[in-house]
Scaffold this motif. Structure first.
Motif, PDB file in Angstrom:
ATOM      1  N   VAL A  43      -6.789  31.084   0.105  1.00 45.53           N
ATOM      2  CA  VAL A  43      -5.914  29.913  -0.016  1.00 45.53           C
ATOM      3  C   VAL A  43      -5.321  30.146  -1.614  1.00 45.53           C
ATOM      4  N   THR A  44      -3.802  29.866  -1.317  1.00 39.39           N
ATOM      5  CA  THR A  44      -3.228  29.625  -2.685  1.00 39.39           C
ATOM      6  C   THR A  44      -2.387  28.389  -2.709  1.00 39.39           C
ATOM      7  N   PHE A  45      -2.244  27.793  -3.949  1.00 34.58           N
ATOM      8  CA  PHE A  45      -1.613  26.800  -4.134  1.00 34.58           C
ATOM      9  C   PHE A  45      -0.466  27.104  -5.188  1.00 34.58           C
ATOM     10  N   HIS A  70       5.699  21.468  -3.238  1.00 34.46           N
ATOM     11  CA  HIS A  70       4.598  22.192  -3.491  1.00 34.46           C
ATOM     12  C   HIS A  70       4.271  23.067  -2.097  1.00 34.46           C
ATOM     13  N   LEU A  72       1.174  25.197  -0.255  1.00 36.34           N
ATOM     14  CA  LEU A  72      -0.185  25.682   0.107  1.00 36.34           C
ATOM     15  C   LEU A  72       0.030  26.820   1.095  1.00 36.34           C
ATOM     16  N   SER A  73      -0.702  27.774   0.817  1.00 35.12           N
ATOM     17  CA  SER A  73      -0.634  29.137   1.695  1.00 35.12           C
ATOM     18  C   SER A  73      -1.965  29.475   1.932  1.00 35.12           C
ATOM     19  N   TRP A  74      -2.387  30.211   3.070  1.00 30.95           N
ATOM     20  CA  TRP A  74      -3.436  30.695   3.423  1.00 30.95           C
ATOM     21  C   TRP A  74      -3.589  31.668   4.454  1.00 30.95           C
ATOM     22  N   THR A  83       1.738  28.755   5.982  1.00 34.86           N
ATOM     23  CA  THR A  83       2.303  28.017   4.622  1.00 34.86           C
ATOM     24  C   THR A  83       2.457  26.667   5.065  1.00 34.86           C
TER      25      THR A  83
END
Length: 274
Positions: A43-45, A70, A72-74, A83
């Protein structure tokens, strides 16, 4: 100013019900959000990788001046990329004009600039802690009784000179008033005499979330000590750059400053609060 209590509890499902995303928290400047994705392995923010708990939970926050959108991806267990765009609300912050501040704290002499830089570096390093503690999921209680004398985000003027915004919640009370741990954690920084903040304690709650307590008159803990909710670990004071005794209480996601008032329950921290 945004009032406390605006909380999101959202769930998003992608196509074919793969990758259920749950978010709980405050989608606003100064807000903290706890998320969960059952089948995510990454997970990335905003392109920053987030550490995941064993149950797929993660946490992130928005600073005072965070932009509106913003990402949020995973990546799920099938290596599929997902996304979600997050849109947060902007806040209006008050102007806070403070007079009677000692000149040395408004325009510090050259003789203390090295000390100020070294202390700021030590504080940043403590806030950079990324442990696997999961106390950030615990309820957050009020750490001390008293009058709310300053709020998060206000633009501050000291003796008419503009300075950095205020990043904490000020609770005014007499010197010696006990400061109680509002949630569990481990002490990562404890110094009785920083130039600007005086007696200062930083407590790690896990995954980049920490809390800071400044202007303390007395510290009852040292680095490495474990705190439980309601533990008496310090006393309110008037140390550092102040005009009277109070607790300046702050919340952080790494170096992003969060608003404690958005997280705080009205009940005073105590052993019975656990």
């Amino acid at each position: 100013m945004l009032k406390k209590g605006i909380v999101i509890a959202l769930s998003f499902l992608t196509a074919l019900n793969v990758s259920a995303l749950e978010l709980k928290g405050n989608l606003t400047q100064g807000g903290m959000v706890v998320g969960k994705i059952a089948d995510a392995k990454q997970v990335t923010f905003n392109d920053k990788p987030l550490k995941l708990t064993g149950e797929g939970e993660f946490v992130f926050g928005f600073g005072r001046d965070a932009q509106a959108t913003h990402t949020l991806s995973w990546v799920d267990n099938n290596n599929e990329q997902h996304t979600k765009e997050l849109v947060i609300t902007e806040r209006e912050f008050k102007i806070d004009r403070i007079t009677g501040v000692e000149k040395k704290y408004v325009s510090p002499p050259n003789s203390v600039l090295k000390r100020i830089r070294e202390e700021a570096k030590a504080v940043r390093e403590a806030r950079a802690t990324e442990s696997t503690l999961e106390y950030f999921k615990d309820p957050v209680f009020r750490p001390a009784p008293g009058r709310i004398s300053g709020v998060y985000g206000s633009q501050r003027y000291f003796n008419g000179k503009p300075r950095n915004p205020h990043y904490g919640l000020d609770i005014a009370n007499k010197t010696g008033t006990p400061v109680l741990a509002p949630l569990p954690g481990v002490v990562t920084f404890a110094d009785p005499d920083l130039y600007y903040s005086g007696g200062t304690v930083i407590v790690d709650h896990g995954y980049g979330i920490s809390s800071t307590y400044i202007h303390l008159s007395k510290l009852h803990v040292k680095v490495g000590d474990k705190l439980d909710t309601g533990d008496h670990f310090a006393d309110i004071g008037a140390t550092g750059r102040v005009t009277g005794p109070h607790l300046d209480w702050r919340f952080n996601w790494f170096n992003e400053r969060l608003d404690p008032q958005l997280l705080m329950q009205d009940t005073l921290a105590s052993k019975s609060s656990k």
